[in-house]
Design an enzyme around this catalytic site. Structure first.
Site, PDB file in Angstrom:
ATOM      1  CD  GLU A  92      -2.900  -1.120   2.425  1.00 40.59           C
ATOM      2  OE1 GLU A  92      -4.140  -1.564   2.190  1.00 40.59           O
ATOM      3  OE2 GLU A  92      -2.454  -0.731   3.351  1.00 40.59           O
ATOM      4  CB  CYS A 105       2.888   7.419   3.003  1.00 41.51           C
ATOM      5  SG  CYS A 105       3.811   6.530   4.203  1.00 41.51           S
ATOM      6  CB  CYS A 112       7.559  -4.787   8.763  1.00 42.24           C
ATOM      7  SG  CYS A 112       8.789  -4.068   9.674  1.00 42.24           S
ATOM      8  CB  CYS A 116       7.211  -2.261  15.993  1.00 37.65           C
ATOM      9  SG  CYS A 116       8.873  -1.736  15.588  1.00 37.65           S
ATOM     10  CB  CYS A 119       3.344  -1.379  13.661  1.00 32.30           C
ATOM     11  SG  CYS A 119       3.465  -0.937  11.713  1.00 32.30           S
ATOM     12  CB  SER A 219       9.958   4.463  14.577  1.00 32.35           C
ATOM     13  OG  SER A 219       9.557   4.888  13.140  1.00 32.35           O
ATOM     14  CG  HIS A 221       7.402   4.661  18.515  1.00 34.53           C
ATOM     15  ND1 HIS A 221       6.721   5.810  18.009  1.00 34.53           N
ATOM     16  CD2 HIS A 221       7.873   4.174  17.172  1.00 34.53           C
ATOM     17  CE1 HIS A 221       6.596   5.794  16.741  1.00 34.53           C
ATOM     18  NE2 HIS A 221       7.518   4.730  16.101  1.00 34.53           N
ATOM     19  CG  ASN A 296      -3.902   6.234  13.607  1.00 38.84           C
ATOM     20  OD1 ASN A 296      -4.725   6.961  13.789  1.00 38.84           O
ATOM     21  ND2 ASN A 296      -2.884   6.655  13.277  1.00 38.84           N
ATOM     22  CB  CYS A 339       0.459   7.053  11.319  1.00 34.93           C
ATOM     23  SG  CYS A 339       2.472   6.446  12.094  1.00 34.93           S
TER      24      CYS A 339
END
Length: 364
Positions: A92, A105, A112, A116, A119, A219, A221, A296, A339
């Site tokens: 995407e 983006c 991945c 994490c 995510c 990133s 966090h 999100n 995100c």
């Protein structure tokens, strides 16, 4: 005979390829402009090339653009495209229109390899790295979908490598794609307007500084190693002290004089005032700004979004310490384009999807 996909080549590589064909260097520049600025999909469209060269290219090469699987548009104008990268996999890419800029983006991997915990992409597992053609093909597709032509005002002014995957885990292909983005015969983007985001792959950060220094986003966090170890497993390999040192080294050649730290706000996990105060100490020697990102949600994530009150308290603590801090406006969440929500279509080789499903069932 296997045909070469010319989308895999930056200008230097394309020039070498044309030299091997017995062609002069300016032909590479012509073809690059046709593909990336005019959106040419085949060699017949390249009308200022000799017919004999077009015939030769037809025999030896292709302009291999990923096929479009699906397109969605959010009520806020955000657009998302799912592109077919073969064997049942899709990635995407998301376009975010704003008043003064348009940001694309881009994804770098199918899924991945990092895990994490907050995510959605990480939950999908991992299949493979994207080729340079599949990375730059996302920008090609977005330009086409947005109606861009060489004479139009640029619609996509900024590119962020923040989609699916860890860009620096696919280093060579990402650098080739970056080279095409920055080249005046490609997309002509400024180094300041192209950003690579990393979860903290320290050796590759040092390489990028030398090879292709663009804007850097990290990133982060978490404000300490204990929390970061839990939510970003890569931190066990490259803990915060090493990561901060790498950020400072990168700034020596970066096009911007600061690092952007991305910080997803997870309720009760990393959003307390003491975490903000720890961050102030952590970054005291590193020119930076913070981008606070409201979490999100996605199914079975196990996390909740921090309250607006806590986010604002956190922001105020950082700003009182003279750290530039913004709260990212959530865009495209109604089409799962915000995100941390990109999931694509991943034929998982890591069995991670099954693992997380089992964890979810055990909690029920």
């Amino acid at each position: 005979m296997t045909k070469h996909n010319l989308l895999n080549y930056d200008l230097a590589q394309l020039t070498d390829h044309f030299a091997q064909m017995g062609e002069k260097p300016f032909r590479a520049k012509q073809v690059m402009r046709w593909i990336h600025q005019s959106g040419a999909e085949n060699f017949e469209q390249m009308t200022d090339l000799a017919k004999s060269l077009r015939a030769k290219l037809e025999q030896q090469a292709v302009v291999g653009i990923p096929d479009l699987m699906a397109a969605q548009e959010s009520k806020d104008g955000t657009r998302k495209w799912l592109l077919d990268v073969g064997t049942g996999n899709g990635v995407e890419t998301v376009f975010i229109p704003e008043t003064e800029r348009g940001t694309l983006c881009i994804s770098s991997q199918v899924g991945c390899a990092l895990e994490c915990t907050f995510c959605s992409t990480g939950r999908q597992g991992f299949n493979r790295n994207l080729s340079a053609a599949e990375i730059i093909g996302q920008l090609w597709w977005a330009n086409k979908a947005l109606g861009v032509t060489p004479k139009n005002e640029r619609v996509i002014s900024n590119v962020v490598m923040m989609g699916m995957g860890e860009p620096l885990a696919n280093y060579d292909n990402v650098v080739t794609a970056l080279s095409i983005m920055l080249d005046d015969h490609g997309y002509g983007l400024s180094r300041r307007r192209v950003t690579v985001s990393t979860s903290g792959m320290v050796p590759q950060m040092d390489r990028l500084k030398e090879d292709m220094p663009v804007a850097l986003a990290v990133s982060l966090h978490a404000s300490n190693d204990k929390v970061r170890d839990e939510i970003i497993p890569l931190n066990k390999k490259y803990p915060l002290k090493e990561l901060m040192a790498a950020c400072n080294r990168y700034l020596a050649k970066a096009p911007r004089d600061f690092v952007t730290f991305e910080y997803v706000m997870l309720d009760g996990v990393n959003d307390k005032p003491e975490h903000a105060r720890e961050l102030i100490d952590l970054v005291k020697d590193t020119p930076c700004k913070f981008n606070l990102i409201p979490f999100n949600p996605f199914p079975n994530s196990g996390y909740e979004r921090s309250t607006n009150k806590n986010i604002n308290i956190f922001k105020d603590i950082l700003m009182e310490a003279d750290i530039v801090t913004t709260v990212r406006k959530t865009r495209g969440d109604d089409i799962d384009a915000a995100c941390g929500q990109l999931a694509g279509q991943v034929q998982d080789k890591t069995k991670r999807q099954a693992k997380w499903q089992q964890i979810y069932l055990e909690k029920q």
